[in-house]
Design a protein around this motif. Sequence first.
Motif, mmCIF file in Angstrom:
data_model
loop_
_atom_site.group_PDB
_atom_site.id
_atom_site.type_symbol
_atom_site.label_atom_id
_atom_site.label_comp_id
_atom_site.label_asym_id
_atom_site.label_seq_id
_atom_site.Cartn_x
_atom_site.Cartn_y
_atom_site.Cartn_z
ATOM 1 N N SER A 288 -10.124 -18.578 -18.509
ATOM 2 C CA SER A 288 -10.487 -18.769 -17.099
ATOM 3 C C SER A 288 -9.253 -18.640 -16.209
ATOM 4 O O SER A 288 -8.118 -18.829 -16.649
ATOM 5 C CB SER A 288 -11.120 -20.144 -16.898
ATOM 6 N N ARG A 289 -9.498 -18.342 -14.921
ATOM 7 C CA ARG A 289 -8.389 -18.232 -13.975
ATOM 8 C C ARG A 289 -7.662 -19.556 -13.811
ATOM 9 O O ARG A 289 -6.434 -19.589 -13.693
ATOM 10 C CB ARG A 289 -8.914 -17.769 -12.612
ATOM 11 N N GLY A 290 -8.423 -20.636 -13.793
ATOM 12 C CA GLY A 290 -7.816 -21.951 -13.639
ATOM 13 C C GLY A 290 -6.883 -22.279 -14.792
ATOM 14 O O GLY A 290 -5.774 -22.770 -14.581
ATOM 15 N N GLU A 291 -7.332 -21.972 -16.006
ATOM 16 C CA GLU A 291 -6.512 -22.249 -17.186
ATOM 17 C C GLU A 291 -5.267 -21.367 -17.193
ATOM 18 O O GLU A 291 -4.155 -21.837 -17.473
ATOM 19 C CB GLU A 291 -7.335 -21.993 -18.451
ATOM 20 N N LEU A 292 -5.450 -20.073 -16.851
ATOM 21 C CA LEU A 292 -4.321 -19.148 -16.820
ATOM 22 C C LEU A 292 -3.320 -19.543 -15.741
ATOM 23 O O LEU A 292 -2.106 -19.487 -15.949
ATOM 24 C CB LEU A 292 -4.822 -17.724 -16.579
ATOM 25 N N GLY A 293 -3.836 -19.969 -14.578
ATOM 26 C CA GLY A 293 -2.955 -20.401 -13.496
ATOM 27 C C GLY A 293 -2.162 -21.636 -13.883
ATOM 28 O O GLY A 293 -0.974 -21.746 -13.548
ATOM 29 N N TYR A 294 -2.805 -22.556 -14.578
ATOM 30 C CA TYR A 294 -2.128 -23.770 -15.022
ATOM 31 C C TYR A 294 -0.984 -23.431 -15.982
ATOM 32 O O TYR A 294 0.132 -23.946 -15.852
ATOM 33 C CB TYR A 294 -3.131 -24.696 -15.705
ATOM 34 N N ILE A 295 -1.269 -22.541 -16.938
ATOM 35 C CA ILE A 295 -0.238 -22.115 -17.896
ATOM 36 C C ILE A 295 0.888 -21.391 -17.169
ATOM 37 O O ILE A 295 2.073 -21.624 -17.439
ATOM 38 C CB ILE A 295 -0.856 -21.199 -18.978
ATOM 39 N N PHE A 296 0.538 -20.512 -16.222
ATOM 40 C CA PHE A 296 1.534 -19.750 -15.462
ATOM 41 C C PHE A 296 2.470 -20.701 -14.709
ATOM 42 O O PHE A 296 3.696 -20.511 -14.699
ATOM 43 C CB PHE A 296 0.820 -18.819 -14.476
ATOM 44 N N GLY A 297 1.901 -21.734 -14.102
ATOM 45 C CA GLY A 297 2.706 -22.702 -13.369
ATOM 46 C C GLY A 297 3.659 -23.454 -14.278
ATOM 47 O O GLY A 297 4.819 -23.686 -13.925
ATOM 48 N N ARG A 298 3.185 -23.849 -15.449
ATOM 49 C CA ARG A 298 4.037 -24.564 -16.392
ATOM 50 C C ARG A 298 5.156 -23.669 -16.908
ATOM 51 O O ARG A 298 6.301 -24.119 -17.066
ATOM 52 C CB ARG A 298 3.198 -25.059 -17.581
ATOM 53 N N LYS A 299 4.842 -22.401 -17.160
ATOM 54 C CA LYS A 299 5.849 -21.480 -17.672
ATOM 55 C C LYS A 299 6.876 -21.125 -16.601
ATOM 56 O O LYS A 299 7.999 -20.745 -16.925
ATOM 57 C CB LYS A 299 5.178 -20.209 -18.209
ATOM 58 N N GLU B 130 9.702 -23.465 -17.068
ATOM 59 C CA GLU B 130 10.514 -23.085 -18.221
ATOM 60 C C GLU B 130 11.411 -21.900 -17.886
ATOM 61 O O GLU B 130 12.593 -21.881 -18.244
ATOM 62 C CB GLU B 130 9.608 -22.751 -19.408
ATOM 63 N N ALA B 131 10.847 -20.901 -17.188
ATOM 64 C CA ALA B 131 11.632 -19.734 -16.784
ATOM 65 C C ALA B 131 12.767 -20.156 -15.853
ATOM 66 O O ALA B 131 13.881 -19.633 -15.938
ATOM 67 C CB ALA B 131 10.734 -18.705 -16.099
#
Length: 215
Positions: free
Chosen positions: A55-66, A69-70
């Motif tokens: 889902s977009r929500g799940e992908l957005g959450y992961i993107f924000g967390r990464k 890290e970046a």
Amino acid sequence: MRRKGQVLLSLILYILILAGALHFDLWKLIDIRLILLMVLGTVVLTLPFYEKGISRGELGYIFGRKAIEAGFIQTFLLLFMELQSYEDNYENKSALLRDIAMSFRPLLYGFCMQILFSEKGEEKRGETDLVKSRAEDEEKADLNLSEKLKAYGLTKRELEIAGLIAEGKSNGEIAEQLYISETTVKKHVSNIFEKMGISKREELIRIAFGGKEPL
């Protein structure tokens, strides 16, 4: 989308307030090259978590967390480069301190991206915490549920999903609560049904709350 725009405006307003109150040059915080490297690094770190049906929500959450890290990785490398070249390129400590301070910009970019993209995920996390709290209370009231399901040889993740099915949750609701894709949930449900020798969710609920025992 509207909420994300409001978050962006709030973030910009807060940075402007800080810039005015602390009297620093706001433009020195902006480096297009570092921002592009941050975005590229975040995409690269997010790629391993992408799967069909996410889902977009799940992908957005992961993107924000990464993004965080970046930011840490990029900041570390910038600081390492500045300190490594200290003896050759710096005549005084003030110049070194200035460049070290500027090296922390990727962290700012990472936190901003995390705020923008993970806002929805944090809401879901809050809802999940409430659900988990209720689940703990229910588990104390009926400890036999987990034991009954374990008897079918389910894995830890399958037990978790089976328990949520027993609570009457849909695949979509389970995906949101566990931060996995609905496709992954369907695969686990299929494995659960196969191990338990059933074909319907109603049968799982009946077994969980008193029914046939495994052969």
